[in-house]
Motif scaffolding. Structure first.
Motif, PDB file in Angstrom:
ATOM      1  N   MET A 185      58.728  66.666  44.920  1.00  0.00           N
ATOM      2  CA  MET A 185      59.492  65.605  44.257  1.00  0.00           C
ATOM      3  C   MET A 185      58.703  64.303  44.245  1.00  0.00           C
ATOM      4  N   ALA A 186      58.000  64.024  45.352  1.00  0.00           N
ATOM      5  CA  ALA A 186      57.280  62.761  45.487  1.00  0.00           C
ATOM      6  C   ALA A 186      56.193  62.614  44.432  1.00  0.00           C
ATOM      7  N   ILE A 187      55.539  63.724  44.085  1.00  0.00           N
ATOM      8  CA  ILE A 187      54.489  63.661  43.065  1.00  0.00           C
ATOM      9  C   ILE A 187      55.064  63.163  41.747  1.00  0.00           C
ATOM     10  N   VAL A 188      56.224  63.687  41.368  1.00  0.00           N
ATOM     11  CA  VAL A 188      56.869  63.282  40.113  1.00  0.00           C
ATOM     12  C   VAL A 188      57.396  61.859  40.229  1.00  0.00           C
ATOM     13  N   MET A 189      58.040  61.554  41.357  1.00  0.00           N
ATOM     14  CA  MET A 189      58.622  60.227  41.527  1.00  0.00           C
ATOM     15  C   MET A 189      57.560  59.139  41.578  1.00  0.00           C
ATOM     16  N   ARG A 190      56.372  59.462  42.112  1.00  0.00           N
ATOM     17  CA  ARG A 190      55.287  58.478  42.133  1.00  0.00           C
ATOM     18  C   ARG A 190      54.914  58.079  40.712  1.00  0.00           C
ATOM     19  N   GLU A 191      54.814  59.066  39.835  1.00  0.00           N
ATOM     20  CA  GLU A 191      54.481  58.786  38.440  1.00  0.00           C
ATOM     21  C   GLU A 191      55.605  58.027  37.752  1.00  0.00           C
ATOM     22  N   MET A 192      56.842  58.447  37.995  1.00  0.00           N
ATOM     23  CA  MET A 192      57.991  57.798  37.364  1.00  0.00           C
ATOM     24  C   MET A 192      58.167  56.371  37.884  1.00  0.00           C
ATOM     25  N   ASN A 193      58.011  56.181  39.188  1.00  0.00           N
ATOM     26  CA  ASN A 193      58.131  54.842  39.771  1.00  0.00           C
ATOM     27  C   ASN A 193      57.089  53.896  39.189  1.00  0.00           C
ATOM     28  N   ALA A 194      55.847  54.385  39.065  1.00  0.00           N
ATOM     29  CA  ALA A 194      54.773  53.538  38.547  1.00  0.00           C
ATOM     30  C   ALA A 194      55.054  53.140  37.095  1.00  0.00           C
ATOM     31  N   TYR A 195      55.551  54.105  36.314  1.00  0.00           N
ATOM     32  CA  TYR A 195      55.860  53.803  34.918  1.00  0.00           C
ATOM     33  C   TYR A 195      56.975  52.753  34.830  1.00  0.00           C
ATOM     34  N   CYS A 196      58.034  52.964  35.590  1.00  0.00           N
ATOM     35  CA  CYS A 196      59.172  52.033  35.557  1.00  0.00           C
ATOM     36  C   CYS A 196      58.761  50.648  36.045  1.00  0.00           C
ATOM     37  N   LEU A 197      57.941  50.592  37.087  1.00  0.00           N
ATOM     38  CA  LEU A 197      57.517  49.298  37.626  1.00  0.00           C
ATOM     39  C   LEU A 197      56.695  48.527  36.603  1.00  0.00           C
ATOM     40  N   GLU A 198      55.821  49.221  35.893  1.00  0.00           N
ATOM     41  CA  GLU A 198      55.024  48.552  34.865  1.00  0.00           C
ATOM     42  C   GLU A 198      55.931  47.995  33.766  1.00  0.00           C
ATOM     43  N   LEU A 199      56.924  48.782  33.357  1.00  0.00           N
ATOM     44  CA  LEU A 199      57.875  48.320  32.341  1.00  0.00           C
ATOM     45  C   LEU A 199      58.632  47.088  32.828  1.00  0.00           C
ATOM     46  N   ILE A 200      59.114  47.130  34.067  1.00  0.00           N
ATOM     47  CA  ILE A 200      59.899  46.019  34.618  1.00  0.00           C
ATOM     48  C   ILE A 200      59.056  44.750  34.711  1.00  0.00           C
ATOM     49  N   ARG A 201      57.838  44.867  35.195  1.00  0.00           N
ATOM     50  CA  ARG A 201      56.976  43.684  35.328  1.00  0.00           C
ATOM     51  C   ARG A 201      56.618  43.108  33.967  1.00  0.00           C
ATOM     52  N   HIS A 202      56.451  43.976  32.996  1.00  0.00           N
ATOM     53  CA  HIS A 202      56.163  43.500  31.644  1.00  0.00           C
ATOM     54  C   HIS A 202      57.346  42.726  31.098  1.00  0.00           C
ATOM     55  N   ARG A 203      58.567  43.212  31.340  1.00  0.00           N
ATOM     56  CA  ARG A 203      59.759  42.509  30.839  1.00  0.00           C
ATOM     57  C   ARG A 203      60.015  41.228  31.636  1.00  0.00           C
ATOM     58  N   ARG A 204      59.637  41.200  32.895  1.00  0.00           N
ATOM     59  CA  ARG A 204      59.813  39.974  33.677  1.00  0.00           C
ATOM     60  C   ARG A 204      58.921  38.875  33.116  1.00  0.00           C
TER      61      ARG A 204
END
Length: 401
Positions: A185-204
């Motif tokens: 699960m962690a392998i998938v969540m690492r990729e998903m977390n990184a994608y979401c974090l990049e999106l959030i920082r871009h919108r911030r």
């Protein structure tokens, strides 16, 4: 004689929804609270007991962190995941998220949802074969959620890959992930977390007219969500926002194929769709169980469950409870009242329920308007009914109006 000795353990059940319903029926009568020693859980089957469990977060916790192997990527994803939070953390997150994910925002999506459905149906217009999941039930909620969050079209195929990995068959039958499952699960969540974090920082840095930007800006009494809390909610929407909606849409079509007189009635009176969708939610509950862990010793029926034990509240069984629903095994598109628990109950009632209902009603209305006949063809594939009830693949033969 224990439920294990009678062979009614969950692990012995077929993944088939019919076998599960037969098991539920037996257990509601003979052992409404069952201790499954091998799986290490208590199964709860009756509506009143399930509703009580969902309504009492002080006794039945949604936080399983103490039972799971520690893993940084998984912990990061769960930090803002409303489904796995108890008060007061849940109250803070839900209040802030609700400021952005409002009923008004959902209602404004209606024209766009209708347009997406039209485009997906137009792409197969006149063809007598239609694969419901690939052609409509998957792309509809994914498109809506992605646009709502401000995610580019080219990135949307990742959702399916993440969902397939995290909602694998083993995750539906092993209730707390072991170390091996947690690592995968962690392998998938690492990729998903990184994608979401990049999106959030871009919108911030550069806010836009989308839900991610509103989550970044949401504030109540001086409190805001931090980036990692938003990761959990965005990730939850990406997964839960399409898996259960897709399953529900396949369940509606399945019910209407099995009950063609219901389809005829809804073509004549599309205004009945709202009640019909609620009946499908009850009759073919998309998410079969809801899991909690006891905070203290607690009495459920004739059983005392010690603190720290997993309780599996079977929504799909509660929704067929004869004590609450007259003739519960009959599909009745006019059933009212309909006190199903498919979207949960209490503080964890599904925040996305209005969106799921709107998407499914819109899609079904347009399908019934365009198709005069629907039949399920060969090759249908279904989720493991111990977790999700619905089709993974549903080939249809249709006749266009």
């Amino acid at each position: 004689m224990t439920s294990t000795e009678r062979g009614t353990r969950l692990a012995d059940q077929s993944a088939d929804a019919g076998a599960m319903l037969a098991w539920f029926r037996r257990m509601r009568e003979s052992e409404p609270v069952s201790h499954d020693e091998e799986a290490g859980v208590r199964h709860v089957f009756r509506h009143a007991d399930v509703e009580r469990i969902l309504s009492d977060p002080g006794t039945f916790s949604s936080d399983f962190s103490s039972l799971m192997p520690a893993q940084e990527d998984v912990d990061r994803f769960l930090r803002g995941n409303l489904l796995r939070k108890d008060p007061p953390q849940h109250r803070k997150l839900r209040t802030l998220v609700s400021k952005a994910f409002t009923p008004g925002r959902v209602a404004r999506l209606a024209p766009r949802i209708a347009s997406v459905v039209d485009d997906l149906l137009d792409a197969r217009a006149g063809q007598d074969e239609f694969e419901l999941v690939a052609d409509l039930a998957y792309p509809l909620p994914v498109t809506v959620i992605a646009e709502l969050l401000g995610i580019p079209t080219v990135d949307r195929p990742m959702f399916g890959r993440w969902a397939d990995a995290l909602v694998a068959p083993e995750s539906q039958t092993s209730f707390i992930p072991n170390e091996e499952r947690t690592r995968s699960m962690a392998i998938v969540m690492r990729e998903m977390n990184a994608y979401c974090l990049e999106l959030i920082r871009h919108r911030r840095a550069r806010p836009q007219d989308d839900l991610t930007s509103e989550l970044v800006a949401a504030e109540v009494d001086g409190q805001r969500l931090d980036d990692e809390e938003i990761i959990g909610f965005v990730g939850l929407l990406l997964l839960a926002g399409h898996i259960t909606t897709s399953a529900l849409l396949t369940n509606v079509v399945t019910c209407l194929v099995e009950q063609p007189e219901a389809a005829t009635a809804l073509r004549a009176d599309p205004g009945g769709l709202a009640l019909a969708v609620e009946e499908v939610l009850r009759f073919r509950t998309p998410l079969a169980p809801s899991m909690r862990v006891t905070r203290s010793d607690v009495r459920i029926g004739d059983h005392t469950v010690p603190a720290g034990r997993i309780v599996l509240a079977w929504l799909a069984s509660a929704n067929r409870d004869e004590r609450v629903f007259a003739d519960p095994d009959r599909f009745d598109i006019r059933r009212t009242p309909n006190a199903h628990l498919s979207f949960g109950h209490g503080i964890h009632f599904c925040l996305g329920a209005p969106l799921a209902r709107l998407e499914v009603r819109t899609a079904v209305a347009k399908m019934l308007g365009r198709w005069s006949d629907i039949a399920v063809g060969p090759g249908a594939e279904y989720h493991d009914a111990r977790g999700i009830v619905g089709a993974r693949r549903l080939p249809l033969h249709v006749r266009w109006v």
